[in-house]
Scaffold this active site. Structure first.
Site, short mmCIF file in Angstrom:
data_model
loop_
_atom_site.label_atom_id
_atom_site.label_comp_id
_atom_site.label_asym_id
_atom_site.label_seq_id
_atom_site.Cartn_x
_atom_site.Cartn_y
_atom_site.Cartn_z
N LEU A 183 -20.30 -18.10 70.56
CA LEU A 183 -21.70 -18.48 70.28
C LEU A 183 -22.41 -17.42 69.43
O LEU A 183 -23.54 -17.60 69.03
CB LEU A 183 -22.46 -18.65 71.59
CG LEU A 183 -22.24 -19.95 72.35
CD1 LEU A 183 -23.11 -19.98 73.60
CD2 LEU A 183 -22.55 -21.15 71.47
N LYS A 243 -22.52 -13.99 70.49
CA LYS A 243 -23.15 -13.01 71.39
C LYS A 243 -23.22 -11.63 70.73
O LYS A 243 -24.22 -10.92 70.85
CB LYS A 243 -22.27 -12.92 72.64
CG LYS A 243 -23.03 -12.76 73.91
CD LYS A 243 -22.15 -12.81 75.15
CE LYS A 243 -20.80 -13.42 75.03
NZ LYS A 243 -19.70 -12.55 75.33
N ASP A 254 -15.50 -17.05 83.98
CA ASP A 254 -14.13 -16.51 83.89
C ASP A 254 -13.88 -15.61 85.09
O ASP A 254 -14.74 -14.80 85.47
CB ASP A 254 -13.98 -15.62 82.63
CG ASP A 254 -14.21 -16.38 81.34
OD1 ASP A 254 -14.21 -17.62 81.39
OD2 ASP A 254 -14.42 -15.72 80.30
N GLU A 285 -11.96 -13.09 85.25
CA GLU A 285 -11.87 -11.68 84.86
C GLU A 285 -13.22 -10.98 84.80
O GLU A 285 -13.31 -9.78 84.98
CB GLU A 285 -11.23 -11.54 83.48
CG GLU A 285 -9.77 -11.86 83.42
CD GLU A 285 -9.53 -13.32 83.07
OE1 GLU A 285 -10.48 -14.13 83.21
OE2 GLU A 285 -8.41 -13.65 82.68
N LYS A 330 -29.19 -31.17 74.49
CA LYS A 330 -29.02 -31.28 75.94
C LYS A 330 -29.14 -29.93 76.63
O LYS A 330 -28.54 -28.94 76.19
CB LYS A 330 -27.64 -31.89 76.23
CG LYS A 330 -27.56 -33.36 75.83
CD LYS A 330 -28.48 -34.16 76.74
CE LYS A 330 -28.43 -35.65 76.47
NZ LYS A 330 -29.48 -36.35 77.23
N LYS A 339 -28.49 -29.56 79.99
CA LYS A 339 -27.69 -29.50 81.22
C LYS A 339 -26.62 -28.39 81.23
O LYS A 339 -26.49 -27.66 82.22
CB LYS A 339 -27.05 -30.87 81.47
CG LYS A 339 -26.45 -31.03 82.87
CD LYS A 339 -27.47 -31.03 83.98
CE LYS A 339 -27.88 -32.44 84.33
NZ LYS A 339 -29.04 -32.48 85.21
N THR A 376 -26.71 -25.58 79.87
CA THR A 376 -27.42 -24.31 80.11
C THR A 376 -27.76 -24.18 81.60
O THR A 376 -27.58 -23.12 82.20
CB THR A 376 -28.71 -24.26 79.25
OG1 THR A 376 -28.32 -24.32 77.89
CG2 THR A 376 -29.51 -23.01 79.51
N CYS A 432 -4.32 0.32 52.99
CA CYS A 432 -3.34 0.81 53.96
C CYS A 432 -1.95 0.24 53.67
O CYS A 432 -1.31 0.70 52.73
CB CYS A 432 -3.83 0.49 55.37
SG CYS A 432 -3.22 1.70 56.55
N GLY A 453 -1.31 -2.32 52.12
CA GLY A 453 -1.43 -2.78 50.73
C GLY A 453 -1.18 -1.64 49.75
O GLY A 453 -0.58 -1.82 48.69
N HIS A 475 -9.21 2.69 55.66
CA HIS A 475 -9.84 1.36 55.71
C HIS A 475 -11.31 1.45 55.31
O HIS A 475 -12.18 1.58 56.18
CB HIS A 475 -9.72 0.78 57.12
CG HIS A 475 -8.32 0.40 57.47
ND1 HIS A 475 -7.83 -0.86 57.23
CD2 HIS A 475 -7.31 1.11 58.01
CE1 HIS A 475 -6.56 -0.91 57.62
NE2 HIS A 475 -6.23 0.27 58.10
N GLU A 506 -13.29 -0.78 54.46
CA GLU A 506 -14.08 -1.92 54.94
C GLU A 506 -14.83 -1.61 56.24
O GLU A 506 -15.85 -2.23 56.54
CB GLU A 506 -13.20 -3.17 55.11
CG GLU A 506 -12.20 -3.16 56.27
CD GLU A 506 -10.86 -2.49 55.94
OE1 GLU A 506 -10.83 -1.66 55.01
OE2 GLU A 506 -9.86 -2.78 56.63
N1 GLN Z 1 1.92 -0.47 59.06
C1 GLN Z 1 1.46 0.60 58.23
C2 GLN Z 1 1.44 1.91 58.98
O1 GLN Z 1 1.45 1.92 60.19
C3 GLN Z 1 0.10 0.29 57.66
C4 GLN Z 1 -0.96 0.19 58.70
C5 GLN Z 1 -2.20 -0.51 58.23
O2 GLN Z 1 -2.17 -1.22 57.23
N2 GLN Z 1 -3.28 -0.38 58.97
O3 GLN Z 1 1.41 2.95 58.38
#
Ligand code: GLN
Length: 539
Positions: A14, A16, A145, A147, A184, A186, A188, A378, A380, A512, A514
């Protein structure tokens, strides 16, 4: 200390995490000191060992903890840097309890869910916090749930102990029934009943809906769920998650929270940056197609941060990025040019294992030979080096020791660098969880490189999550043919950024980027990648 808990009911997904992050951003904009924590009911100690198909992306914090992807939302929506204390799973709680039990720390008592597990949960929630902090805790999963029961019990106890300083927000869905033409209430009502079974009465109910919720419906929820009508907050579907803070501000969610918890914000709310971002979003006009070649292409959450980073960069370039996900297993040398012919940019994200690597290598070759802007992250980046070694240097039998036994391991574990042709066998007892190079590390940038133009800095910090490294043995050979190493660890042993002298825009990064992109501060690598993809398209 003030505590806000966010639970979810009726169905999962949803949003959260987005509601939690949006509320946090509204409170932050008034200068409130915050911690945002995610409590997950699963028994994994952390999500590091979970498949992205099951639980989405693993988000890595600066301090090197593998966490739930919602922490990514928290960081993107606020200026808060999360830490390992902000991601708590049942597995982490139980693991701590069991290790104490083995040490005899419970002094002969029978260790039980109540009080021992609940006490441990409460301890984790309060860990490294200050008295004047507001802590927002999102509870993973959906009420009902099995858990999540210990978490709900811990919330009940908190509420009992600090009634005035604890607030419960419950997020539900109001489904629209076409035939009757109404939303609806209900489900909720049922979901709130489920919470009451655990002894919890929500203070605020946030209702997700794609149709207008009428005054009558709000009154009905108020009556049946025992909350004042001003605490029934509509949360309508919007085009972009970045419009949610504004939406919830209009619904007065933050005003209500501040009032109910008697928070004294140091300054007035300022939504300028959110409003400006919305304006920018509406200006994104020019289409640009980016192809992402990956393994988990059917579940967008597997590459959540990547998707967001591209979106931020698109918005800031006034571009409407059309992402085409391609399963690497479907690509081969024969179909690659057909499949990628309309790509303005090609991206290979991080990944693990050898499935689909040949298709990725074909895509890299295609990008390299056709001057298509290319970003390798990475895995890539590691594959870009292997592709270069195979196809430009013609080094036979080249690969990564992650994938199998090769004569020439361009990528390998550091411990393997000095062992010629010898594969080090992984000890079966070696833990896979939390044993990679994880978290933020400095990286030194070569002057006059593409990376230095992008970052405009000699020293950067980025987050890592990998086990394997570029084998420096091949560095000189690769450089002679035009590969540039433009980012290094301080001791220069670890090669972290690659470029291609003979290419318009070709970048591979071991980290990374990103994970650090924000809507208001798009990451420079993605900004430059999208800009160059646009230029390539218009060439
Ligand atoms: N598998 C590769 C490593 O462990 C690359 C890891 C990744 O792309 N986060 O080095």
């Amino acid at each position: 200390m003030k505590l806000i808990f966010v639970t979810g009911g009726v169905v999962s997904s949803l949003g959260k995490g987005i509601v939690t992050a949006s509320l946090a951003s509204l409170l932050r904009s008034r200068g409130v000191k915050l911690k945002i924590r995610k409590l997950d009911p699963y028994l994994n100690v952390d999500p590091g060992t979970m498949s992205p198909y099951q639980h989405g992306e693993v988000y890595v914090t600066d301090d090197g903890y593998e966490t739930d992807l919602d922490l990514g939302h928290y960081e993107r929506f606020t200026d808060i840097t999360c830490s390992k204390n902000d991601s708590i799973s049942s597995g982490k709680i139980y693991s701590s309890i069991l290790s104490k039990e083995r040490k005899g720390e419970y002094l002969g008592s029978t260790v039980q869910v109540i009080p021992h597990v609940t006490e441990e949960i409460k301890k984790f929630i309060k860990k490294s916090t200050n008295k004047d902090d507001v802590i927002i805790c999102e509870i993973g999963g959906t009420v009902g749930d099995i858990e999540s029961l210990p978490f709900l019990e811990a919330i009940r106890q908190f509420k009992n102990e600090n009634y005035l300083d604890t607030l419960l927000i419950h997020l539900t869905l109001l489904p629209y029934i076409e035939t009757s033409g109404e939303v609806k209430t209900k489900p909720t009502q049922h979901s709130v009943k489920e919470l009451l079974n655990s002894g919890i009465q929500p203070d605020v109910i946030v209702c997700r809906s794609n149709k207008k919720i009428s005054k009558d419906e709000i009154q009905k929820i108020s009556l049946f769920c025992n909350v004042p009508s001003n605490a029934v907050i509509p949360s309508y579907d919007v085009d972009s998650i970045y419009q949610v803070p504004n939406l919830l501000s209009k619904s007065k969610l933050d005003d209500l929270v501040i009032k109910k918890l008697h928070i004294k914000p140091p300054k007035k709310k300022d939504l300028t940056k959110w409003i400006n971002f919305e304006i920018l979003e509406s200006r994104a006009k020019e289409d640009v197609k980016i192809y992402i070649i990956g393994k988990y292409v059917n579940l967008k959450d597997s590459y959540k941060s990547l998707y967001e980073a591209i979106y931020h960069a698109g918005v800031h370039n006034k571009a409407n990025v059309i992402i085409k996900w391609l399963d690497s297993e479907t690509i081969n040398s024969k179909n690659v040019s057909e499949l990628l012919k309309s790509a303005s940019g090609i991206l290979i994200p991080g990944g693990f294992g050898n499935r689909g690597i040949n298709g990725k290598i074909e895509a890299i070759k295609f990008a390299r030979e056709n001057q298509i802007p290319f970003l390798g992250i990475c895995l890539g980046m590691q594959l870009s080096i292997i592709e270069f070694a195979k196809n430009v240097l013609k080094i036979k039998n080249s690969g990564s020791s992650e994938f199998g036994n090769y004569k020439n391991n361009l990528i390998s574990l550091m411990t393997e660098w000095n062992f010629k042709n010898k594969k080090i066998k992984r000890d079966k007892d070696t833990d896979l969880g939390a044993t990679m190079r994880l978290g933020s590390y400095p990286c030194h940038i070569k002057v006059n490189s593409l990376a230095s133009k992008i970052y405009k800095s000699k020293l950067i910090k980025e987050r890592h999550r990998h086990r394997y490294e570029v084998n420096p043995k091949f560095r000189i050979q690769l450089e002679k043919k035009g590969l540039i190493f433009s980012g290094f660890s301080k001791d220069k042993k670890l090669l972290e950024i690659i470029e291609n002298k003979n290419h318009k825009w070709f970048l591979g990064v071991q980290f990374h980027p990103e994970l650090k992109s924000k809507p208001f501060k798009p990451h420079p690598i993605f900004l430059s990648f999208i800009k160059n993809s646009l230029d390539h398209k218009n060439d």
